[in-house]
Design a protein around this motif. Structure first.
Motif, PDB file in Angstrom:
ATOM      1  N   SER A  10      19.369 -43.998   9.477  1.00 18.15           N
ATOM      2  CA  SER A  10      17.863 -43.352  10.158  1.00 18.15           C
ATOM      3  C   SER A  10      17.954 -44.302  10.829  1.00 18.15           C
ATOM      4  O   SER A  10      18.138 -45.024  11.449  1.00 18.15           O
ATOM      5  CB  SER A  10      16.931 -43.703   8.944  1.00 18.15           C
ATOM      6  N   GLN A  61       8.308 -40.936  14.410  1.00 18.74           N
ATOM      7  CA  GLN A  61       9.049 -40.706  12.755  1.00 18.74           C
ATOM      8  C   GLN A  61       8.219 -41.851  12.002  1.00 18.74           C
ATOM      9  O   GLN A  61       8.252 -41.187  10.656  1.00 18.74           O
ATOM     10  CB  GLN A  61      10.754 -40.923  13.095  1.00 18.74           C
ATOM     11  N   SER A  64       3.926 -40.266  10.725  1.00 19.94           N
ATOM     12  CA  SER A  64       4.214 -38.642   9.820  1.00 19.94           C
ATOM     13  C   SER A  64       2.868 -37.759  10.850  1.00 19.94           C
ATOM     14  O   SER A  64       3.372 -37.347  10.915  1.00 19.94           O
ATOM     15  CB  SER A  64       4.466 -38.682   8.974  1.00 19.94           C
TER      16      SER A  64
END
Length: 97
Positions: A10, A61, A64
């Motif tokens: 990620s 990211q 949030s």
């Protein structure tokens, strides 16, 4: 030349995810100091990027309740940026409370 350990896939990853890939806390700290990783916020990291757009996406990211804004948003929309690129990601964050 030493190679860097594998990282989570990620864009932004947690300390726990890095530890699952074999990273120690001291190795994470060294990677941040050397510029290989960026500490996005406490216990969250991203691969160091020379691209302000990648930095802005990683920062958004990591939080949030945020949105990319101002010069970072201009880059995100592929528009021409007049003046310097932002040194840090520019985000709007929803106030807590």
């Amino acid at each position: 030349m030493a190679t860097m350990r594998n990282l989570p896939t990620s864009t932004v990853f947690t300390r726990a995810q890095a530890r699952d890939c074999g990273w120690s806390d001291s190795a994470l700290s060294r990677a941040v100091r050397s510029g290989h990783l960026t500490r996005v916020r406490q216990n969250q990291f991203a691969r160091a990027a020379a691209d302000p757009l990648v930095d802005a996406i990683a920062a958004a990211q990591a939080h949030s309740a945020s949105a990319v804004c101002t010069r970072s948003a201009v880059l995100a929309h592929g528009l021409p940026l007049y003046g310097p690129s932002p040194e840090r990601p520019e985000l709007t964050v929803v106030p807590s409370g």
